[in-house]
Design a protein around this motif. Sequence first.
Motif, mmCIF file in Angstrom:
data_model
loop_
_atom_site.group_PDB
_atom_site.id
_atom_site.type_symbol
_atom_site.label_atom_id
_atom_site.label_comp_id
_atom_site.label_asym_id
_atom_site.label_seq_id
_atom_site.Cartn_x
_atom_site.Cartn_y
_atom_site.Cartn_z
ATOM 1 N N ARG A 151 3.508 3.463 -9.059
ATOM 2 C CA ARG A 151 2.179 3.530 -8.425
ATOM 3 C C ARG A 151 1.117 4.129 -9.344
ATOM 4 N NH1 ARG A 151 5.553 5.199 -3.627
ATOM 5 N NH2 ARG A 151 5.599 3.331 -2.312
ATOM 6 N N THR A 152 1.498 4.615 -10.511
ATOM 7 C CA THR A 152 0.514 5.130 -11.460
ATOM 8 C C THR A 152 -0.261 3.961 -12.052
ATOM 9 O OG1 THR A 152 2.301 5.180 -13.096
ATOM 10 C CG2 THR A 152 1.736 7.272 -12.040
ATOM 11 N N GLY A 153 -1.336 4.252 -12.780
ATOM 12 C CA GLY A 153 -2.142 3.181 -13.369
ATOM 13 C C GLY A 153 -2.683 2.264 -12.288
ATOM 14 N N LYS A 154 -2.423 0.974 -12.436
ATOM 15 C CA LYS A 154 -2.869 -0.030 -11.460
ATOM 16 C C LYS A 154 -1.824 -0.272 -10.370
ATOM 17 C CE LYS A 154 -5.695 -2.579 -14.805
ATOM 18 N NZ LYS A 154 -5.552 -1.699 -15.951
ATOM 19 N N GLY A 155 -0.726 0.482 -10.406
ATOM 20 C CA GLY A 155 0.412 0.227 -9.525
ATOM 21 C C GLY A 155 0.129 0.332 -8.038
ATOM 22 N N ALA A 156 -0.613 1.357 -7.623
ATOM 23 C CA ALA A 156 -0.909 1.509 -6.193
ATOM 24 C C ALA A 156 -1.709 0.307 -5.693
ATOM 25 C CB ALA A 156 -1.662 2.814 -5.934
ATOM 26 N N ASN A 157 -2.656 -0.155 -6.491
ATOM 27 C CA ASN A 157 -3.453 -1.325 -6.133
ATOM 28 C C ASN A 157 -2.579 -2.580 -6.118
ATOM 29 O OD1 ASN A 157 -5.985 -2.348 -5.383
ATOM 30 N ND2 ASN A 157 -6.328 -3.115 -7.450
ATOM 31 N N THR A 158 -1.686 -2.699 -7.079
ATOM 32 C CA THR A 158 -0.762 -3.839 -7.113
ATOM 33 C C THR A 158 0.099 -3.853 -5.856
ATOM 34 O OG1 THR A 158 -0.703 -3.782 -9.538
ATOM 35 C CG2 THR A 158 1.125 -4.913 -8.425
ATOM 36 N N GLU A 159 0.586 -2.691 -5.455
ATOM 37 C CA GLU A 159 1.428 -2.597 -4.253
ATOM 38 C C GLU A 159 0.672 -3.064 -3.020
ATOM 39 O OE1 GLU A 159 4.346 0.604 -2.034
ATOM 40 O OE2 GLU A 159 2.607 1.373 -3.135
ATOM 41 N N LEU A 160 -0.605 -2.712 -2.921
ATOM 42 C CA LEU A 160 -1.407 -3.093 -1.759
ATOM 43 C C LEU A 160 -1.719 -4.583 -1.714
ATOM 44 C CD1 LEU A 160 -4.061 -0.224 -1.570
ATOM 45 C CD2 LEU A 160 -2.231 -0.709 0.070
ATOM 46 N N ASN A 161 -1.866 -5.205 -2.877
ATOM 47 C CA ASN A 161 -2.414 -6.559 -2.929
ATOM 48 C C ASN A 161 -1.430 -7.670 -3.297
ATOM 49 O OD1 ASN A 161 -5.191 -5.880 -2.330
ATOM 50 N ND2 ASN A 161 -5.157 -4.800 -4.279
ATOM 51 N N GLU A 162 -0.186 -7.330 -3.551
ATOM 52 C CA GLU A 162 0.778 -8.338 -3.995
ATOM 53 C C GLU A 162 2.030 -8.338 -3.128
ATOM 54 O OE1 GLU A 162 0.104 -10.490 -6.327
ATOM 55 O OE2 GLU A 162 -1.612 -9.548 -7.318
ATOM 56 N N ARG A 163 2.716 -9.460 -3.129
ATOM 57 C CA ARG A 163 4.027 -9.564 -2.486
ATOM 58 C C ARG A 163 5.060 -9.023 -3.460
ATOM 59 N NH1 ARG A 163 3.681 -14.900 0.712
ATOM 60 N NH2 ARG A 163 3.883 -14.008 2.780
ATOM 61 N N LEU A 164 5.837 -8.063 -3.035
ATOM 62 C CA LEU A 164 6.794 -7.408 -3.925
ATOM 63 C C LEU A 164 8.225 -7.639 -3.455
ATOM 64 C CD1 LEU A 164 4.863 -4.052 -4.462
ATOM 65 C CD2 LEU A 164 4.904 -6.056 -5.951
ATOM 66 N N ASN A 165 8.658 -8.868 -3.505
ATOM 67 C CA ASN A 165 10.021 -9.191 -3.099
ATOM 68 C C ASN A 165 11.004 -8.764 -4.184
ATOM 69 O OD1 ASN A 165 8.942 -10.377 -0.820
ATOM 70 N ND2 ASN A 165 8.842 -12.401 -1.766
ATOM 71 N N ASN A 166 12.066 -8.073 -3.783
ATOM 72 C CA ASN A 166 13.131 -7.632 -4.694
ATOM 73 C C ASN A 166 12.618 -6.742 -5.826
ATOM 74 O OD1 ASN A 166 15.105 -9.147 -3.259
ATOM 75 N ND2 ASN A 166 14.364 -10.978 -4.309
ATOM 76 N N ILE A 167 11.581 -5.966 -5.543
ATOM 77 C CA ILE A 167 11.023 -5.056 -6.536
ATOM 78 C C ILE A 167 11.071 -3.646 -5.959
ATOM 79 C CG2 ILE A 167 8.919 -4.404 -7.790
ATOM 80 C CD1 ILE A 167 8.188 -7.439 -7.711
#
Length: 183
Positions: A151-167
């Motif tokens: 979730r550091t860097g752009k990670g928190a935003n990535t988590e909110l806006n992307e489908r994270l299957n098997n991640i």
Amino acid sequence: MALTPQQLIILDRDGVINEDSDQYIKSLKEWKPYPQAIDSIARLSNAGWAIAIATNQSGIARGYLTEDTLAQIHHAMLELVQRAGGNIAHIAYCPHGPNDACDCRKPRAGLLRQIRHALGLKNLDGAWLVGDSMRDLQAGAAMGCRRVLVRTGKGANTELNERLNNILVFNDLSEFTEYLLQH
């Protein structure tokens, strides 16, 4: 004993090891490592993991920094990790811009192929890829890596806006390190 892909952890740099910047990291002075990330790399290294870095550095193509400046930043990173008792086996970087149609810029897998070749591996099936963006995770998926979002860097935003299957998702590299060392 030869390295296996399952003993390899590939890290993105900006946003995983150090603070990211929308204005790009253009100098050693602007490069600010997360202290827990340096310690985590050392701990993983001491536990038998090989650590490699795969980083897009389009600031070179954009004229924001030179390859010499990037080498200074990477030298400083290597020194910090070594002082903490760890080791980075290989650093692969892409100096190209988004429109250069190169094979190495993530989400393409060229950087990961460079790491595979440099470390003498036949494949990267089961290696860990830790990143803070979908580009990182897509490159890892293309090479059969187990993928982790921090979730550091752009990670928190990535988590909110992307489908994270098997991640797997962790707050930072330190939390992932704890998970890996306990399992």
